[in-house]
Design an enzyme around this catalytic site. Sequence first.
Site, short mmCIF file in Angstrom:
data_model
loop_
_atom_site.label_atom_id
_atom_site.label_comp_id
_atom_site.label_asym_id
_atom_site.label_seq_id
_atom_site.Cartn_x
_atom_site.Cartn_y
_atom_site.Cartn_z
N GLY A 384 0.72 -1.28 0.01
CA GLY A 384 0.12 -0.09 0.03
C GLY A 384 0.57 1.47 0.07
N PHE A 388 10.31 4.33 -2.31
CA PHE A 388 11.45 4.02 -3.30
C PHE A 388 12.91 4.09 -2.47
CE2 PHE A 388 7.97 6.30 -5.44
CZ PHE A 388 7.60 5.81 -6.58
N ASP A 488 -2.72 3.06 14.47
CA ASP A 488 -2.62 2.05 13.10
C ASP A 488 -1.55 1.21 13.24
OD1 ASP A 488 -3.31 0.83 10.74
OD2 ASP A 488 -2.76 2.50 9.59
#
Length: 626
Positions: A384, A388, A488
């Site tokens: 998700g 990079f 989260d």
Amino acid sequence: MASVVTRAQDIIRCSLCENGAYYHCLKCRTILCDDCTSTHLSDKSKNHEIVSYTSQKRNFAFDYECAAHNRNNCEIYCKDCKKPICTKCVTGEHRKHNFADLEEAVDEKKAEILNEIQEVEATILKEIQDNKIGLNNDEYEAAIEAIFAQEDLICETVRNYGSKLREQIMKHRKENEEKANKNAFEEKEILRIIQISESMLKSDDTKAILEFKGLKCQLSVPSQSVDRSIPFLEDGLVNMDIVSSMFGALMFSDDVEDKEKMLSEENLSDQLWFHGFITREEAERVLKKNGEFLVREVEKRIEEERFVISTCWNGITHFLVTKEPLEKRVGPNGTVLQLVRHLQTTGEALAPSNPSVLQFPVDRDMCQLDYDNIKLGPKMETSGHNLFRGTFGEQIALVRSDPQDENRLFKNAHLLRFFNHPNIVNLIGYAALHKPVLLVMEDMSGGPLLMYLRKNGPSLTTRKKTNICLDVAKGLEYIHENNCIHRDVAARNCLVSTDGVVKLFDFWMTEIGNVFQVSGKFGRQVPIKWTAPEALLTGTYTPLSDVWAFGILMWEVFSCGQLPYTGMSNKETMEKIPKGYRMESPKDSPKSCVNLMMKCWQEKPEKRCRAREIVKGLQTMILSEK
């Protein structure tokens, strides 16, 4: 023509003796000196025809009498003494000198004079001619008229200031005219010297040519450079308090290009109050007190409507810069940079409907990085996140972009700049002056924890898995101590460093405080399978809600990255959890870890472990395995 250099002992020797030769018997083909010529002529058995030897070598005769031997003409040039000599001089004091044919020496000297004339014409004369005239009096007059026109718009009290500006222009013109007149005089003098030099060359006066000292030595005065910048009036604002601001500064034409470049949109990024593509929410976070302002850029706007001035003035406002206020405030070719400076200088309100005054520019955060120093490498495999591998300067880095929701990036940047813990990813900075906005973090070559578990899980020892849980627990303990709720906690939101240290990573849902209440329905992005029952039922989050999610993360670690509640939808999960359903422990999980998971999954928050207790428990487990 290159002159031929000859030694004295090699030049014009008598065929009968070693003396210098002056004559040539054409019949006998013999070269003779004075003494041998008489002897040669006494031989009556042959016919003789005696001529001067050197006269056969050229097609002209020089009328240049030898100073040492009056009866002889000079036909040789001594290069060491730099003067003409006759053939008789060769055997005297010049015997060991270098010589050239006099004709060649004269030709060489002519060429030197001609080259010098051409050089003077191309440089000194041209410079003087360029600077002697060319003043455009119409432009001077236009500048003066502009001053008069500006004076008509203001009261009589500023006319003295206008007179001073006119004096500057007149002085500038007078100085240039004086320089131009002086250059005109010098031009005539140079042309006269050149004419004399050319006449000398045409007359072929050998003596004058050889004695010529050169053109440059006769030019005593350098050219006077005319200042070709034309003054003009930079329009100022009619301000009755400050006279100079009513006129504006006197500028010259050479300054226009630099000024336009300085005020162009390309240079907007040089202003520290320009924050680039930061979001509306980020702007509102940094504006704190009345008078503060910043400028940001927005997408999906026409060229004239891509900038927003965000201000704090009895609340936060966002003013979209359109063509109308630009033209009204700073003219048809006005820029945002000019508009901001105008508003700062005059203290005018931003707009009739917006009373904000631009008083205190808010500089870009020190975390803003130079976009050119960031290089993107290959994209990482994630679940998700847009991550990079890359570099920042010479430093290996992890780079994140999120074009669909850049608020996530700024929320992370806002929190990470204050966090400092070995189990929380370290922020290098972010780049927002161009698109896409980039978040730059420390090198985390191990990648997301979820991918790491799925790839390496079967080979990981129980001790290593426990250490992974301990790393996350330490990071969680730190943010709870700093009065934050993560909201989260999950394997997908942790990263693995090169040396295997696990760090908390994504803080886009994090809230400051001990309690956070969600109003309304849950959004689609709420992680149902990691969310505690009280949060699902009432929307209330506390640090103990993070503990529930940590228990789910432990299950992910020991199941090698499997999806929690496998085979169950989010709806089924929301229905079963409040009724007491709990997942079975992963195969081969240590009993101590299973017990800890269950403590994290207590229905009542107050019965759950706290983060610091989880850290101590995991440390004890690791020590007991030794």
